[in-house]
Design an enzyme around this catalytic site. Sequence first.
Site, mmCIF file in Angstrom:
data_model
loop_
_atom_site.group_PDB
_atom_site.id
_atom_site.type_symbol
_atom_site.label_atom_id
_atom_site.label_comp_id
_atom_site.label_asym_id
_atom_site.label_seq_id
_atom_site.Cartn_x
_atom_site.Cartn_y
_atom_site.Cartn_z
ATOM 1 N N CYS A 249 -2.894 -2.884 2.735
ATOM 2 C CA CYS A 249 -2.150 -3.319 1.522
ATOM 3 C C CYS A 249 -2.331 -2.328 0.137
ATOM 4 O O CYS A 249 -1.946 -2.475 -0.815
ATOM 5 C CB CYS A 249 -2.579 -4.672 1.051
ATOM 6 S SG CYS A 249 -4.117 -5.152 0.468
ATOM 7 N N GLY A 250 -3.243 -1.454 0.336
ATOM 8 C CA GLY A 250 -3.671 -0.581 -0.673
ATOM 9 C C GLY A 250 -5.201 -0.826 -1.550
ATOM 10 O O GLY A 250 -5.624 -0.176 -2.257
#
Length: 252
Positions: free
Chosen positions: A233-234
């Site tokens: 998701c970063g």
Amino acid sequence: MTVITPDKTALDLDRINPQLNNANASDIIAWAAQTFGDGLVMSSSFGIQAAVMLHLVTQVKPDIPVIWVDTGYLPPETYQFADELQQRLNLNLQIYQSPLSPARMEALYGKLWEQEDVAALNRYDAIRKVEPMQRALRELGATAWLAGLRANQTQHRSNLRPLERQGEYYKVFPILDWSSKDVYDYLTANDLPYHPYFDLGYTTVGDWHSSRPVTADDDHERDTRFRGLKQECGLHLPASDGESQSLNSSSL
């Protein structure tokens, strides 16, 4: 285990990691608590096996700030699970959300998770997850961040060491070498709950629109997240040109 680290702003990762590789999870957490003091925080998504890290860490540092990034799209069961764990473990829970409400985001950008596009998913994650997390780290005065990543979850995570540097923060991964069996054994040995979606066939759970149960066609548990378009998701990726490539599961 004792590791001498007099200057915590410039730790020698190549010297420390071999020592941490030989330590158990509780010892790594104790080292991090001693090294970073009040600058140490942890994050939790209150996912399937969240109780493991929450229990491990609070046994060593009961008052540690626990950052929970609430995207506004979590299943009702996640909110209930988080409430159960907060009460049971007396968590110092710090909840952060995007300043952009879900309704406003959808009005401006549409339902980003339905666009079958990695760039749209990356925008979603930047708005709903990455910005709130970075704000939390700043406001809480964090210098180091404990996270429950495991090497067998994604290719990116398989290359991590117990201690890493991400931007201006250190990242500490106490259960990096744990297997699924290790996680299960810890849950049962300590009579800890797991997310109710586990009984529905989920091995990992995030937002309601981007998580599904595992099937026989899945090669990896993370294939059940983000519509199969990416694995991360970063939050746990460096802010660099390589991030966009790492986000895309086709490059993993």
